[in-house]
Motif scaffolding. Structure first.
Motif, PDB file in Angstrom:
ATOM      1  N   TYR A  97      44.353  32.299  44.830  1.00  0.00           N
ATOM      2  CA  TYR A  97      45.306  33.174  45.562  1.00  0.00           C
ATOM      3  C   TYR A  97      45.465  33.373  46.662  1.00  0.00           C
ATOM      4  CZ  TYR A  97      45.932  38.410  45.025  1.00  0.00           C
ATOM      5  OH  TYR A  97      46.856  39.322  45.718  1.00  0.00           O
ATOM      6  N   THR A 110      50.722  36.729  41.030  1.00  0.00           N
ATOM      7  CA  THR A 110      50.316  38.101  39.774  1.00  0.00           C
ATOM      8  C   THR A 110      49.076  36.811  39.127  1.00  0.00           C
ATOM      9  OG1 THR A 110      51.507  39.048  40.267  1.00  0.00           O
ATOM     10  CG2 THR A 110      50.730  39.873  38.465  1.00  0.00           C
ATOM     11  N   VAL A 111      49.497  36.084  38.530  1.00  0.00           N
ATOM     12  CA  VAL A 111      49.208  35.587  36.906  1.00  0.00           C
ATOM     13  C   VAL A 111      47.733  34.680  37.738  1.00  0.00           C
ATOM     14  CG1 VAL A 111      49.600  33.368  35.747  1.00  0.00           C
ATOM     15  CG2 VAL A 111      51.406  34.775  36.142  1.00  0.00           C
ATOM     16  N   TRP A 113      45.854  36.294  40.076  1.00  0.00           N
ATOM     17  CA  TRP A 113      45.246  37.382  40.283  1.00  0.00           C
ATOM     18  C   TRP A 113      44.109  37.714  38.558  1.00  0.00           C
ATOM     19  CZ3 TRP A 113      45.924  41.546  37.963  1.00  0.00           C
ATOM     20  CH2 TRP A 113      44.801  43.650  38.146  1.00  0.00           C
ATOM     21  N   PHE A 114      45.547  38.017  37.419  1.00  0.00           N
ATOM     22  CA  PHE A 114      45.134  38.585  36.184  1.00  0.00           C
ATOM     23  C   PHE A 114      44.184  37.466  36.113  1.00  0.00           C
ATOM     24  CE2 PHE A 114      45.814  38.628  31.474  1.00  0.00           C
ATOM     25  CZ  PHE A 114      45.517  39.324  31.716  1.00  0.00           C
ATOM     26  N   PHE A 117      41.167  38.485  37.630  1.00  0.00           N
ATOM     27  CA  PHE A 117      40.290  39.686  36.887  1.00  0.00           C
ATOM     28  C   PHE A 117      39.978  39.137  35.364  1.00  0.00           C
ATOM     29  CE2 PHE A 117      41.918  43.370  34.281  1.00  0.00           C
ATOM     30  CZ  PHE A 117      40.273  44.731  35.151  1.00  0.00           C
ATOM     31  N   LEU A 118      40.454  38.944  34.286  1.00  0.00           N
ATOM     32  CA  LEU A 118      40.225  38.267  33.505  1.00  0.00           C
ATOM     33  C   LEU A 118      38.961  38.174  33.313  1.00  0.00           C
ATOM     34  CD1 LEU A 118      40.439  38.861  30.359  1.00  0.00           C
ATOM     35  CD2 LEU A 118      41.656  36.461  30.682  1.00  0.00           C
TER      36      LEU A 118
END
Length: 129
Positions: A97, A110-111, A113-114, A117-118
């Motif tokens: 990131y 963003t990918v 980050w996701f 997070f996931l």
């Protein structure tokens, strides 16, 4: 120490490294007179120094959720190979990131980050099952 706790400790080391990178960039951009001063007025960093600052702030937010996940997994004794893998995926995503944000890699920032997070949410959900 469990894998999840090891990853949490490494995430804290990453946080410290991000803080150092941000601090150096801020000092180079605005000078030590401002960074060592009382900061009575808000200082806006721009460009890459600003990106490092925002990436650091984002990691503070993400680290809260990872800490919750690791505490729940550890105290509930719910650590599995899956939760360990999720922890490593989180850390890998957080490492990726920083350069993704620094270099403005859109939409990859963003990918990445996701994915982090996931993986954190999957750790928490795995403890509930």
């Amino acid at each position: 120490m469990t894998t999840e706790l090891t990853v949490l400790a490494l995430a804290a080391v990453l946080q410290a490294l991000q803080f150092l990178a941000y601090s150096v960039a801020a000092n180079l951009q605005i000078g030590t007179k401002k960074t060592l001063g009382p900061r009575d007025q808000k200082i806006e960093l721009t460009d890459k120094a600003g990106r490092l600052q925002r990436a650091l702030n984002n990691h503070f937010e993400a680290l809260i959720l990872l800490t919750i996940a690791v505490v729940v997994i550890t105290l509930a004794d719910k650590g599995t190979g899956f939760s360990a893998a999720c922890a490593w995926v989180y850390l890998t995503a957080r490492i990726l990131y920083v350069p993704a944000y620094y270099f403005g890699l859109s939409p990859w920032r963003t990918v990445v980050w996701f994915v982090g997070f996931l993986s954190t949410m999957l750790m928490i959900l795995s403890a509930l099952i």
